[in-house]
Design a protein around this motif. Structure first.
Motif, PDB file in Angstrom:
ATOM      1  N   ALA A   1     -13.908  66.627 -32.759  1.00 25.03           N
ATOM      2  CA  ALA A   1     -14.472  68.266 -32.904  1.00 25.03           C
ATOM      3  C   ALA A   1     -14.702  68.698 -31.354  1.00 25.03           C
ATOM      4  O   ALA A   1     -14.937  67.880 -30.504  1.00 25.03           O
ATOM      5  CB  ALA A   1     -15.965  68.222 -33.505  1.00 25.03           C
TER       6      ALA A   1
ATOM      7  N   GLY B   1     -15.363  62.471 -38.484  1.00 27.44           N
ATOM      8  CA  GLY B   1     -14.267  63.538 -38.946  1.00 27.44           C
ATOM      9  C   GLY B   1     -13.236  63.643 -37.777  1.00 27.44           C
ATOM     10  O   GLY B   1     -13.297  62.544 -36.828  1.00 27.44           O
TER      11      GLY B   1
ATOM     12  N   THR C   1     -14.039  69.610 -42.430  1.00 25.95           N
ATOM     13  CA  THR C   1     -13.186  70.401 -43.486  1.00 25.95           C
ATOM     14  C   THR C   1     -12.364  69.412 -44.450  1.00 25.95           C
ATOM     15  O   THR C   1     -11.627  69.699 -45.267  1.00 25.95           O
ATOM     16  CB  THR C   1     -12.219  71.350 -43.000  1.00 25.95           C
ATOM     17  OG1 THR C   1     -11.690  70.751 -41.757  1.00 25.95           O
ATOM     18  CG2 THR C   1     -12.892  72.655 -42.463  1.00 25.95           C
ATOM     19  N   SER C   2     -12.423  67.956 -43.884  1.00 17.86           N
ATOM     20  CA  SER C   2     -11.716  66.855 -44.746  1.00 17.86           C
ATOM     21  C   SER C   2     -12.401  65.651 -44.535  1.00 17.86           C
ATOM     22  O   SER C   2     -13.307  65.297 -43.510  1.00 17.86           O
ATOM     23  CB  SER C   2     -10.246  66.797 -44.030  1.00 17.86           C
ATOM     24  OG  SER C   2      -9.588  65.642 -44.432  1.00 17.86           O
TER      25      SER C   2
ATOM     26  N   ARG D   1      -9.220  65.367 -36.688  1.00 19.06           N
ATOM     27  CA  ARG D   1      -8.036  65.455 -37.001  1.00 19.06           C
ATOM     28  C   ARG D   1      -6.829  64.676 -36.192  1.00 19.06           C
ATOM     29  O   ARG D   1      -7.015  64.468 -35.202  1.00 19.06           O
ATOM     30  CB  ARG D   1      -7.483  66.944 -36.589  1.00 19.06           C
ATOM     31  CG  ARG D   1      -5.912  67.421 -36.955  1.00 19.06           C
ATOM     32  CD  ARG D   1      -5.747  68.864 -36.770  1.00 19.06           C
ATOM     33  NE  ARG D   1      -4.357  69.240 -36.825  1.00 19.06           N
ATOM     34  CZ  ARG D   1      -3.476  69.301 -36.229  1.00 19.06           C
ATOM     35  NH1 ARG D   1      -3.862  68.984 -34.835  1.00 19.06           N
ATOM     36  NH2 ARG D   1      -2.199  69.498 -36.446  1.00 19.06           N
TER      37      ARG D   1
ATOM     38  N   ASP E   1      -9.335  67.071 -40.439  1.00 15.71           N
ATOM     39  CA  ASP E   1      -9.796  68.034 -40.261  1.00 15.71           C
ATOM     40  C   ASP E   1      -8.574  69.365 -39.941  1.00 15.71           C
ATOM     41  O   ASP E   1      -7.615  69.321 -39.229  1.00 15.71           O
ATOM     42  CB  ASP E   1     -10.968  68.173 -39.320  1.00 15.71           C
ATOM     43  CG  ASP E   1     -12.309  67.771 -39.770  1.00 15.71           C
ATOM     44  OD1 ASP E   1     -12.289  67.553 -41.084  1.00 15.71           O
ATOM     45  OD2 ASP E   1     -12.748  67.225 -38.800  1.00 15.71           O
ATOM     46  N   THR E   2      -9.187  70.446 -40.626  1.00 12.75           N
ATOM     47  CA  THR E   2      -8.150  71.638 -40.456  1.00 12.75           C
ATOM     48  C   THR E   2      -8.266  72.013 -38.939  1.00 12.75           C
ATOM     49  O   THR E   2      -9.115  71.916 -38.487  1.00 12.75           O
ATOM     50  CB  THR E   2      -8.648  72.925 -41.244  1.00 12.75           C
ATOM     51  OG1 THR E   2      -8.543  72.508 -42.762  1.00 12.75           O
ATOM     52  CG2 THR E   2      -7.822  74.088 -41.094  1.00 12.75           C
TER      53      THR E   2
ATOM     54  N   SER F   1      -3.707  72.364 -42.587  1.00 16.01           N
ATOM     55  CA  SER F   1      -4.786  71.443 -43.197  1.00 16.01           C
ATOM     56  C   SER F   1      -3.998  70.068 -43.296  1.00 16.01           C
ATOM     57  O   SER F   1      -2.805  69.836 -43.418  1.00 16.01           O
ATOM     58  CB  SER F   1      -5.188  72.205 -44.351  1.00 16.01           C
ATOM     59  OG  SER F   1      -5.761  73.388 -44.025  1.00 16.01           O
TER      60      SER F   1
ATOM     61  N   TYR G   1     -11.753  72.509 -37.003  1.00 21.77           N
ATOM     62  CA  TYR G   1     -12.825  72.927 -37.977  1.00 21.77           C
ATOM     63  C   TYR G   1     -13.663  71.736 -38.323  1.00 21.77           C
ATOM     64  O   TYR G   1     -12.827  71.272 -39.428  1.00 21.77           O
ATOM     65  CB  TYR G   1     -12.229  73.921 -38.953  1.00 21.77           C
ATOM     66  CG  TYR G   1     -11.717  75.350 -38.445  1.00 21.77           C
ATOM     67  CD1 TYR G   1     -12.571  76.246 -38.044  1.00 21.77           C
ATOM     68  CD2 TYR G   1     -10.375  75.399 -38.437  1.00 21.77           C
ATOM     69  CE1 TYR G   1     -12.174  77.349 -37.564  1.00 21.77           C
ATOM     70  CE2 TYR G   1      -9.803  76.454 -37.786  1.00 21.77           C
ATOM     71  CZ  TYR G   1     -10.450  77.331 -37.484  1.00 21.77           C
ATOM     72  OH  TYR G   1     -10.078  78.581 -37.072  1.00 21.77           O
ATOM     73  N   PRO G   2     -14.801  71.306 -37.868  1.00 27.95           N
ATOM     74  CA  PRO G   2     -15.203  70.224 -38.330  1.00 27.95           C
ATOM     75  C   PRO G   2     -15.767  70.215 -39.693  1.00 27.95           C
ATOM     76  O   PRO G   2     -16.092  71.408 -40.120  1.00 27.95           O
ATOM     77  CB  PRO G   2     -16.694  70.021 -37.410  1.00 27.95           C
ATOM     78  CG  PRO G   2     -16.236  70.936 -36.241  1.00 27.95           C
ATOM     79  CD  PRO G   2     -15.406  71.942 -36.884  1.00 27.95           C
TER      80      PRO G   2
END
Ligand code: SIN
Ligand code: FE2
Length: 222
Positions: free
Chosen positions: A119, A202, A191-192, A204, A145-146, A166, A188-189
């Motif tokens: 993030a 989290g 989101t997944s 990406r 994350d997205t 995503s 975007y924290p």
């Protein structure tokens, strides 16, 4: 760069988004395979050429060649990890299968760059231009994350379009978009949950697959 009414960037320009190309089970399998390979080739923090400023993104690579950057050597491909000095682990078969499914290119990729975005991290607008065979597309796989991805034209001053990528989305930069400027503006924290207990906080993971050297029969496939 033009965008159709549904918000998709037009395919004819060589930029294609395959939304949801990898289903949830496939994403989880990929994450498990990546985790095993990253245990052999741990994430490192690259630095900008000349200034030595560290990237906010952490990286590692799989495949015969890996992309690295540091203050003195600049951007380059090399066969070994900068910290362990060991060869990069092979690109997992599940990742090779995605290349075969979307690249439209008859030779295997040689580099799989793995970026981890926590993030608050980002990647500035840049071109991928350290490869010899620009006939091969760059294939980008998003997990976790997205993010907000930005893509423009072949000049830094060209207008850009922003879109969300995503977990499970695959983007292909080929044709006129092969040398398009692109970057990641934000993550975007929350989101997944696909990264699971590998990254409980989290974040990406992005895989970028690239052909680096010209294949021996390049003349025959062009
Ligand atoms: C890159 O351009 O190396 C990464 C792009 C992304 O993270 O989607
Ligand atoms: Fe890139």
């Amino acid at each position: 760069m033009s965008i159709d009414r549904s918000g998709k960037v037009l395919k004819s320009e060589g930029f294609v988004i395959r939304s949801g190309f990898i289903d949830l089970a496939g994403q989880k399998e990929l994450v498990a395979a990546l985790r095993d390979a990253v245990a052999v080739a741990p994430f490192f923090t690259p630095a900008m050429p000349r200034s030595g400023k560290p990237f906010s993104v952490r990286m590692t690579n799989f495949g015969p060649l890996g992309w690295v950057s540091d203050r003195d050597g600049g951007y380059r491909y090399q066969a070994s990890h900068p910290d362990t000095c060991r060869p990069w682990p092979p690109i997992p078969e599940s990742v090779m299968a995605i290349w075969r499914g979307v690249s439209g290119y008859p030779h295997p990729p040689e580099a799989c760059l793995v970026n981890y975005y926590a993030a608050g991290t980002r990647m500035g607008l840049h071109q991928d231009r350290d490869e010899q065979d620009l006939a091969a597309p760059v294939v980008s796989i998003s997990l976790g994350d997205t993010c907000l991805f930005r893509i423009g034209g072949t000049r830094r001053s060209d207008p850009t379009a922003s879109l969300r990528l995503s977990s499970g989305d695959v983007a292909v930069l080929g044709g006129a978009a092969r040398l398009a400027f692109h970057g990641i503006d934000r993550i975007y924290p929350g989101t997944s949950t696909v990264l699971g207990d590998w990254f409980p906080e989290g974040g990406r993971i992005n895989l970028t697959l690239r052909r680096v050297t010209a294949p021996p029969d390049r003349a025959a496939v062009s």
